[in-house]
Scaffold this active site. Sequence first.
Site, PDB file in Angstrom:
ATOM      1  N   GLY A  24       1.394 -14.547   0.261  1.00  0.00           N
ATOM      2  CA  GLY A  24       1.220 -13.483   1.257  1.00  0.00           C
ATOM      3  C   GLY A  24      -0.169 -12.890   1.128  1.00  0.00           C
ATOM      4  O   GLY A  24      -0.351 -11.683   1.028  1.00  0.00           O
ATOM      5  N   SER A  35      -3.062 -10.637   4.487  1.00  0.00           N
ATOM      6  CA  SER A  35      -3.167  -9.274   5.014  1.00  0.00           C
ATOM      7  C   SER A  35      -2.483  -8.292   4.084  1.00  0.00           C
ATOM      8  O   SER A  35      -1.863  -8.679   3.092  1.00  0.00           O
ATOM      9  CB  SER A  35      -2.583  -9.174   6.436  1.00  0.00           C
ATOM     10  OG  SER A  35      -1.222  -9.497   6.426  1.00  0.00           O
ATOM     11  N   TYR A  91      15.123   3.759   4.531  1.00  0.00           N
ATOM     12  CA  TYR A  91      14.499   2.797   3.635  1.00  0.00           C
ATOM     13  C   TYR A  91      15.365   2.475   2.416  1.00  0.00           C
ATOM     14  O   TYR A  91      15.912   1.388   2.313  1.00  0.00           O
ATOM     15  CB  TYR A  91      13.096   3.263   3.201  1.00  0.00           C
ATOM     16  CG  TYR A  91      12.302   2.053   2.754  1.00  0.00           C
ATOM     17  CD1 TYR A  91      11.426   1.411   3.599  1.00  0.00           C
ATOM     18  CD2 TYR A  91      12.513   1.499   1.489  1.00  0.00           C
ATOM     19  CE1 TYR A  91      10.756   0.264   3.205  1.00  0.00           C
ATOM     20  CE2 TYR A  91      11.851   0.355   1.083  1.00  0.00           C
ATOM     21  CZ  TYR A  91      10.972  -0.255   1.945  1.00  0.00           C
ATOM     22  OH  TYR A  91      10.339  -1.401   1.550  1.00  0.00           O
ATOM     23  N   LEU A 112       2.116   2.601   3.773  1.00  0.00           N
ATOM     24  CA  LEU A 112       0.838   2.346   4.432  1.00  0.00           C
ATOM     25  C   LEU A 112       1.046   1.610   5.743  1.00  0.00           C
ATOM     26  O   LEU A 112       2.042   0.925   5.932  1.00  0.00           O
ATOM     27  CB  LEU A 112      -0.001   1.435   3.529  1.00  0.00           C
ATOM     28  CG  LEU A 112      -0.807   2.153   2.462  1.00  0.00           C
ATOM     29  CD1 LEU A 112      -1.341   1.164   1.478  1.00  0.00           C
ATOM     30  CD2 LEU A 112      -1.949   2.894   3.128  1.00  0.00           C
ATOM     31  N   VAL A 113       0.055   1.734   6.620  1.00  0.00           N
ATOM     32  CA  VAL A 113       0.116   1.023   7.885  1.00  0.00           C
ATOM     33  C   VAL A 113      -0.237  -0.448   7.643  1.00  0.00           C
ATOM     34  O   VAL A 113      -1.340  -0.753   7.213  1.00  0.00           O
ATOM     35  CB  VAL A 113      -0.891   1.606   8.894  1.00  0.00           C
ATOM     36  CG1 VAL A 113      -0.809   0.866  10.228  1.00  0.00           C
ATOM     37  CG2 VAL A 113      -0.661   3.096   9.085  1.00  0.00           C
ATOM     38  N   THR A 114       0.709  -1.332   7.870  1.00  0.00           N
ATOM     39  CA  THR A 114       0.422  -2.769   7.853  1.00  0.00           C
ATOM     40  C   THR A 114       1.145  -3.402   9.039  1.00  0.00           C
ATOM     41  O   THR A 114       1.956  -2.753   9.699  1.00  0.00           O
ATOM     42  CB  THR A 114       0.899  -3.473   6.556  1.00  0.00           C
ATOM     43  OG1 THR A 114       2.322  -3.399   6.492  1.00  0.00           O
ATOM     44  CG2 THR A 114       0.299  -2.843   5.305  1.00  0.00           C
TER      45      THR A 114
HETATM   46  P1  NAI Z   1       1.695  -7.939   5.714  1.00  0.00           P
HETATM   47  O1  NAI Z   1       2.424  -8.272   6.961  1.00  0.00           O
HETATM   48  O2  NAI Z   1       0.356  -7.302   5.830  1.00  0.00           O
HETATM   49  O3  NAI Z   1       1.525  -9.257   4.810  1.00  0.00           O
HETATM   50  C1  NAI Z   1       2.527 -10.222   4.748  1.00  0.00           C
HETATM   51  C2  NAI Z   1       1.963 -11.534   4.250  1.00  0.00           C
HETATM   52  O4  NAI Z   1       3.026 -12.490   4.124  1.00  0.00           O
HETATM   53  C3  NAI Z   1       0.930 -12.175   5.185  1.00  0.00           C
HETATM   54  O5  NAI Z   1      -0.082 -12.759   4.387  1.00  0.00           O
HETATM   55  C4  NAI Z   1       1.737 -13.270   5.875  1.00  0.00           C
HETATM   56  O6  NAI Z   1       0.958 -14.365   6.337  1.00  0.00           O
HETATM   57  C5  NAI Z   1       2.639 -13.695   4.741  1.00  0.00           C
HETATM   58  N1  NAI Z   1       3.848 -14.415   5.153  1.00  0.00           N
HETATM   59  C6  NAI Z   1       4.861 -13.967   5.927  1.00  0.00           C
HETATM   60  N2  NAI Z   1       5.802 -14.922   6.047  1.00  0.00           N
HETATM   61  C7  NAI Z   1       5.379 -15.988   5.334  1.00  0.00           C
HETATM   62  C8  NAI Z   1       5.911 -17.270   5.068  1.00  0.00           C
HETATM   63  N3  NAI Z   1       7.091 -17.664   5.546  1.00  0.00           N
HETATM   64  N4  NAI Z   1       5.180 -18.124   4.302  1.00  0.00           N
HETATM   65  C9  NAI Z   1       3.973 -17.764   3.811  1.00  0.00           C
HETATM   66  N5  NAI Z   1       3.431 -16.546   4.015  1.00  0.00           N
HETATM   67  C10 NAI Z   1       4.129 -15.666   4.772  1.00  0.00           C
HETATM   68  O7  NAI Z   1       2.694  -7.028   4.854  1.00  0.00           O
HETATM   69  P2  NAI Z   1       2.544  -5.987   3.664  1.00  0.00           P
HETATM   70  O8  NAI Z   1       2.854  -4.642   4.185  1.00  0.00           O
HETATM   71  O9  NAI Z   1       1.310  -6.216   2.895  1.00  0.00           O
HETATM   72  O10 NAI Z   1       3.805  -6.394   2.769  1.00  0.00           O
HETATM   73  C11 NAI Z   1       3.716  -7.119   1.585  1.00  0.00           C
HETATM   74  C12 NAI Z   1       4.734  -6.574   0.606  1.00  0.00           C
HETATM   75  O11 NAI Z   1       4.398  -5.216   0.295  1.00  0.00           O
HETATM   76  C13 NAI Z   1       6.168  -6.548   1.157  1.00  0.00           C
HETATM   77  O12 NAI Z   1       7.062  -6.913   0.126  1.00  0.00           O
HETATM   78  C14 NAI Z   1       6.351  -5.092   1.509  1.00  0.00           C
HETATM   79  O13 NAI Z   1       7.698  -4.704   1.479  1.00  0.00           O
HETATM   80  C15 NAI Z   1       5.564  -4.432   0.396  1.00  0.00           C
HETATM   81  N6  NAI Z   1       5.212  -3.029   0.614  1.00  0.00           N
HETATM   82  C16 NAI Z   1       4.683  -2.593   1.796  1.00  0.00           C
HETATM   83  C17 NAI Z   1       4.415  -1.258   1.983  1.00  0.00           C
HETATM   84  C18 NAI Z   1       3.841  -0.743   3.262  1.00  0.00           C
HETATM   85  O14 NAI Z   1       3.896   0.461   3.494  1.00  0.00           O
HETATM   86  N7  NAI Z   1       3.279  -1.566   4.093  1.00  0.00           N
HETATM   87  C19 NAI Z   1       4.658  -0.254   0.929  1.00  0.00           C
HETATM   88  C20 NAI Z   1       5.123  -0.833  -0.292  1.00  0.00           C
HETATM   89  C21 NAI Z   1       5.412  -2.164  -0.416  1.00  0.00           C
HETATM   90 NA    NA Z   2       0.482  -9.034   1.878  1.00  0.00          NA
END
Ligand code: NAI
Ligand code: NA
Length: 396
Positions: free
Chosen positions: A47, A50, A234, A273-275
Site C-alpha cells: 500500500g 498514497s 469507527y 487524516l484526509v486520505t
Molecule cells: P490510501 O487509500 O491512501 O492507501 C491505500 C493503499 O493501498 C494505496 O497504495 C493502494 O494502491 C493500496 N491498495 C489498495 N488495494 C490494494 C490491493 N488489492 N493490492 C495492492 N495495493 C492495494 O489509504 P490510507 O488512509 O493511507 O490507509 C492505509 C492504512 O492506514 C489503512 O489500514 C487505514 O485503515 C489506516 N489508517 C488510516 C487513517 C486515516 O485517517 N486515513 C488513520 C489511521 C489508520
Molecule cells: Na497507504
Amino acid sequence: MIITPQLTGNIARSCHPIGCRQALQKQIDYVKSQGALNAPKRVLILGASSGFGLAARVALTFAGGADTLGVSFERGPSQKGVGSAGWYNNCFFKQAAEKEGRKAINVIGDAFQPTLQTQVVEQIKQAFGQVDMVIYSLATGRRDIAATGESFRSVLKTTGEPVEGYTVNLETAALEWTKIPTATSEETTHTTKVMGGEGWQEWIDALLEADALAPGAQTLAFSYLGPDLSAPVYRFGTIGVAKEHLHATANHLNEQLNTAIGGSAYPVVAKALVTKASVFIPVMSVYLALLMKKMKAKGSHEGCIEQCYRLFASKGAGATAILDEDRQLRLDDWELDDALQAEIAQIYPTITPENFKQLTDFNGYRHDFMALNGFELEGVDYQAEVDMEAMAALKP
Ligand code: NAI
Ligand code: NA
C-alpha cells in the site's frame, strides 16, 4: 491537455500528474528539513502509493536512506482517463529516489494474490536479499480469494444501534444527514476478511517461508481507534471490528516472528487524516474537519508525512518501538488529548449545514482532499497543458 478536478460525491474522477509530483516533493522537502533517521534500510511497503504507506516510504527513503519495494493497486493513463494519483506518485517517487542513489521498486497488482506475493518475494531476494521491515498499509473495499473463487466486500456500517449524523459531501461542499445502519454479521465478517489481519499474516508467512526477512525484522500495520465521539461509527463499526482482528494478528505475528527470527510485529495507531480511503467513512468527516480546526489552533496538527516522520524519529519504530500496555504504537496521542477532545465533544453537536464552514476547518479538509489528487498545490500552473505523451511514457 488541461486537467481540471472532477468530483462525484467523495470520489475524485481526475488527478493532476504535475500536482501529484509537487505534493510528493513537498513531503520529500519536509523530511529532508528534519534530522536524519536511524531506521531500517531495506523495506517492503504494502500500500505504498498514497496515504500512510507513501509517507512512510518517503520518510524512510529521504531521511533514512532506505531502499524500498512498494506494492500498490493503481492505473496508468489510458483512453479512459489520466490514471490514478497513486500511479503518478509511484512514478515520481521512483525518479526522485533513484536520483539519490536509492533503490525504489514498484510492483503494481493485487496484494492479496499469492502469485503477486511470490513475485514480490523473488524480487526481494534478488534486489535486497532480505528486508528489515514490512509495512502493511492497504486500504480497500474488496478482497478476492483466487483459490476458492470467493470475493469479499467491506462495508462501513455500525455493529450497534443505527447511527445518524452529518457527513461532508465534497462535490457539493455541503453537509448531508446520513443514516448508518447496523451491519449483518455476514457484513462484519466480510469487512474483517478485507480490512483485518489475514492478508498481513499471509505476507509474513510467505516472506518467512522464503527466508526473506532479516534477523530482528519488524512489521507494522496502520490502524485507528479514535475518541468516544466516533466510536459508534469507527471502533464499534465494522471497520473497528476488522481493526480488532488486525491487532490480534499483530500479537500472533509478534510471537511467530520472535520465535523464528527474533523479530516483532505491532499495530501503529495513527491519527485521523484526509486520505482517499478515509473520506468514505460516514460521519467521521465532520469530526475530522473539526479536529483539524482545533489541532491547527493548538499547533499540533499533522499530516501523513509528519506522522510518519515522528513514527521513526520519536516513537522508535524500526529500532526499539515504544508501545503501550496493549503493544500498540500510539501516533494518536495528540489527537486524543483530553482537553482537546472535551472541546470537540462540546462543539460537535452544535454543527449544522449552516455553520459548519465556520465551526470546522472544512476548507482545510477539502484542500487536503484536492491536494491528494494533485490539485490546488502552490507552484503548479493549472492553466498549462499537461503533456500526456510524456506522462504515458513514465514508468512506475
Ligand atoms: P490510501 O487509500 O491512501 O492507501 C491505500 C493503499 O493501498 C494505496 O497504495 C493502494 O494502491 C493500496 N491498495 C489498495 N488495494 C490494494 C490491493 N488489492 N493490492 C495492492 N495495493 C492495494 O489509504 P490510507 O488512509 O493511507 O490507509 C492505509 C492504512 O492506514 C489503512 O489500514 C487505514 O485503515 C489506516 N489508517 C488510516 C487513517 C486515516 O485517517 N486515513 C488513520 C489511521 C489508520
Ligand atoms: Na497507504
